[in-house]
Design a protein around this motif. Structure first.
Motif, PDB file in Angstrom:
ATOM      1  N   LYS A 219       0.832  -1.206   0.000  1.00 12.21           N
ATOM      2  CA  LYS A 219       0.000   0.000   0.000  1.00 12.21           C
ATOM      3  C   LYS A 219       0.864   1.252   0.000  1.00 12.21           C
ATOM      4  O   LYS A 219       0.624   2.207  -0.763  1.00 12.21           O
ATOM      5  CB  LYS A 219      -0.933  -0.008   1.218  1.00 12.21           C
ATOM      6  CG  LYS A 219      -1.844   1.206   1.293  1.00 12.21           C
ATOM      7  CD  LYS A 219      -2.707   1.157   2.551  1.00 12.21           C
ATOM      8  CE  LYS A 219      -3.563   2.427   2.663  1.00 12.21           C
ATOM      9  NZ  LYS A 219      -4.387   2.426   3.923  1.00 12.21           N
ATOM     10  N   THR A 220       1.900   1.262   0.829  1.00 14.31           N
ATOM     11  CA  THR A 220       2.810   2.399   0.881  1.00 14.31           C
ATOM     12  C   THR A 220       3.569   2.539  -0.437  1.00 14.31           C
ATOM     13  O   THR A 220       3.763   3.649  -0.939  1.00 14.31           O
ATOM     14  CB  THR A 220       3.802   2.230   2.054  1.00 14.31           C
ATOM     15  OG1 THR A 220       3.071   2.134   3.271  1.00 14.31           O
ATOM     16  CG2 THR A 220       4.762   3.405   2.132  1.00 14.31           C
ATOM     17  N   HIS A 221       3.980   1.413  -0.996  1.00 14.60           N
ATOM     18  CA  HIS A 221       4.701   1.421  -2.270  1.00 14.60           C
ATOM     19  C   HIS A 221       3.859   2.085  -3.361  1.00 14.60           C
ATOM     20  O   HIS A 221       4.338   2.959  -4.101  1.00 14.60           O
ATOM     21  CB  HIS A 221       5.046  -0.015  -2.664  1.00 14.60           C
ATOM     22  CG  HIS A 221       6.073  -0.113  -3.745  1.00 14.60           C
ATOM     23  ND1 HIS A 221       7.077  -1.048  -3.720  1.00 14.60           N
ATOM     24  CD2 HIS A 221       6.273   0.593  -4.879  1.00 14.60           C
ATOM     25  CE1 HIS A 221       7.840  -0.906  -4.792  1.00 14.60           C
ATOM     26  NE2 HIS A 221       7.353   0.072  -5.515  1.00 14.60           N
ATOM     27  N   LEU A 222       2.604   1.694  -3.468  1.00 19.93           N
ATOM     28  CA  LEU A 222       1.725   2.258  -4.492  1.00 19.93           C
ATOM     29  C   LEU A 222       1.501   3.752  -4.267  1.00 19.93           C
ATOM     30  O   LEU A 222       1.503   4.544  -5.221  1.00 19.93           O
ATOM     31  CB  LEU A 222       0.392   1.518  -4.494  1.00 19.93           C
ATOM     32  CG  LEU A 222       0.433   0.079  -5.017  1.00 19.93           C
ATOM     33  CD1 LEU A 222      -0.881  -0.627  -4.731  1.00 19.93           C
ATOM     34  CD2 LEU A 222       0.728   0.071  -6.514  1.00 19.93           C
ATOM     35  N   ALA A 223       1.317   4.155  -3.007  1.00 17.23           N
ATOM     36  CA  ALA A 223       1.076   5.565  -2.717  1.00 17.23           C
ATOM     37  C   ALA A 223       2.299   6.420  -3.035  1.00 17.23           C
ATOM     38  O   ALA A 223       2.189   7.508  -3.620  1.00 17.23           O
ATOM     39  CB  ALA A 223       0.682   5.728  -1.243  1.00 17.23           C
ATOM     40  N   LEU A 224       3.488   5.945  -2.662  1.00 18.07           N
ATOM     41  CA  LEU A 224       4.708   6.689  -2.965  1.00 18.07           C
ATOM     42  C   LEU A 224       4.959   6.739  -4.467  1.00 18.07           C
ATOM     43  O   LEU A 224       5.358   7.779  -5.014  1.00 18.07           O
ATOM     44  CB  LEU A 224       5.902   6.063  -2.248  1.00 18.07           C
ATOM     45  CG  LEU A 224       5.944   6.234  -0.729  1.00 18.07           C
ATOM     46  CD1 LEU A 224       7.082   5.411  -0.140  1.00 18.07           C
ATOM     47  CD2 LEU A 224       6.111   7.704  -0.349  1.00 18.07           C
ATOM     48  N   SER A 225       4.737   5.630  -5.152  1.00 17.13           N
ATOM     49  CA  SER A 225       4.917   5.603  -6.605  1.00 17.13           C
ATOM     50  C   SER A 225       4.003   6.613  -7.289  1.00 17.13           C
ATOM     51  O   SER A 225       4.398   7.282  -8.249  1.00 17.13           O
ATOM     52  CB  SER A 225       4.646   4.207  -7.154  1.00 17.13           C
ATOM     53  OG  SER A 225       5.604   3.282  -6.695  1.00 17.13           O
ATOM     54  N   ALA A 226       2.780   6.741  -6.783  1.00 14.18           N
ATOM     55  CA  ALA A 226       1.838   7.719  -7.343  1.00 14.18           C
ATOM     56  C   ALA A 226       2.352   9.135  -7.149  1.00 14.18           C
ATOM     57  O   ALA A 226       2.213   9.981  -8.050  1.00 14.18           O
ATOM     58  CB  ALA A 226       0.472   7.549  -6.699  1.00 14.18           C
ATOM     59  N   GLN A 227       2.977   9.413  -5.998  1.00  9.15           N
ATOM     60  CA  GLN A 227       3.547  10.743  -5.765  1.00  9.15           C
ATOM     61  C   GLN A 227       4.681  11.035  -6.737  1.00  9.15           C
ATOM     62  O   GLN A 227       4.786  12.137  -7.288  1.00  9.15           O
ATOM     63  CB  GLN A 227       4.047  10.861  -4.327  1.00  9.15           C
ATOM     64  CG  GLN A 227       2.958  10.890  -3.275  1.00  9.15           C
ATOM     65  CD  GLN A 227       3.502  11.095  -1.877  1.00  9.15           C
ATOM     66  OE1 GLN A 227       4.448  11.860  -1.666  1.00  9.15           O
ATOM     67  NE2 GLN A 227       2.907  10.417  -0.906  1.00  9.15           N
TER      68      GLN A 227
END
Length: 328
Positions: free
Chosen positions: A156-164
């Motif tokens: 979940k954190t990986h996807l959120a950071l990648s989106a940023q």
């Protein structure tokens, strides 16, 4: 788009007409590289409609594209101790000061001693979205670039950071020592970057077919002996972007063995500059500041990696030489 257990689905629109499947997926904030996407396509983890297709498949409006990213249980990497400094860590992410000379993740010729293996040894858990070879890797630094990096501990954190990162919401500031004096106090380099057609492992500024690349630079200090210290901010994140852009402008990063001065060019430098170069064993490029919004806590965070000792020593040598020259 609808994520569920690392499964994603999109419907191609009119703007996606004739776009390659792998390129379409690479534009999405799913936290994996285009090379990893191509691997998943070959493994049948990507479908257009109900059919497995090739990476080169051209999309049509209305196509339904789905991808399944295998869970982290597929990891094969063996953790091992690797030296690095932890700048910040919580249950969701870890921020690292990467030393120069360490490769971020395993790959051809670098199967051991990578940062990924060291972080796995340190925290015992990373996001699996990046695949077998790149667990937790949201972004990368070149082997001989030092400084601040962030890695994700869960998907979940990986996807959120990648989106940023995809949306350009992450502020990335670097320090670079370059050859020569810049033409002004600050500037913007807006030139597309693509694969070098002659040396495929290298990138270059291209006229057509490249990806948009924007680099902002600000002069911190000029040295009388022919070097400059710059603060550089990335608006995009292309491979080798700072090195390519500054080299193309005629101000390559000191010590850059790929995009910097060749030995024949170094031989033509004046004695002052040439005499300092043996002190440099890698490119003088340092990821200094990284600013993100914490995906879970929803607060802005800034991380600063101190200037490494080898760069400080080179800057001190420049200062000492400047003082000596002023006395002449």
């Amino acid at each position: 788009m609808s994520p569920k257990e690392n499964r994603f689905c999109w419907t191609a629109g009119p703007e996606d007409f004739e776009i390659r499947l792998d390129r379409f997926l690479a534009s999405k904030p799913i936290g994996i590289s285009r090379a990893r996407i191509q691997d998943l396509i070959r493994e049948g983890k990507v479908l257009v409609g109900d059919a497995a297709v090739k990476a080169s498949r051209r999309l049509r409006p209305g196509d339904i594209i789905s991808i399944e990213i295998p869970p982290s249980s597929a990891w094969k990497i063996e953790p091992e101790p690797v030296p690095f400094e932890v700048l910040y860590e919580d249950g969701f992410l870890i921020v690292i000061n990467k030393p120069a000379g360490i490769v971020v993740h395993p790959g051809a010729g670098h199967w051991k001693g990578t940062l990924v293996q060291g972080v796995m040894d340190h925290c015992k858990g990373l996001s699996g979205i990046g695949g077998v070879e790149r667990p937790g890797v949201v972004h990368r630094l070149d082997k001989d670039t030092s400084g601040v990096m962030i890695m994700a501990k869960d998907d979940k954190t990986h996807l959120a950071l990648s989106a940023q990162f995809k949306a350009g919401q992450v502020r990335k500031n670097y320090l670079a020592v370059v050859h020569g004096k810049m033409p002004s106090d600050a500037g913007t380099i807006n030139l597309p970057i693509g694969r070098n057609p002659l040396r495929r492992k290298e990138m270059t500024v291209v006229g057509e077919g490249g990806r948009n690349a924007v680099t902002l630079w600000r002069r911190v200090r000029d040295f009388l002996c022919g070097f400059s210290l710059l603060s550089v901010r990335l608006k995009t994140g292309r491979t080798h972007q700072i090195r390519v852009h500054l080299g193309h402008q005629g101000h390559p990063i000191v010590g850059d063995a790929v995009y910097g001065y060749r030995r024949s060019q170094e031989a033509s430098l004046d004695g002052w500059r040439k005499g300092l170069l043996p002190r440099v064993s890698r490119q003088m490029l340092h990821s200094h500041i990284l600013c993100i919004r914490h995906p879970e806590e929803e607060r802005d965070m800034e991380f600063v990696a101190p200037v490494p000792e080898d760069m400080k020593a080179f800057l001190t040598a420049l200062e000492d030489l400047e003082i000596s020259r002023k006395k002449l």
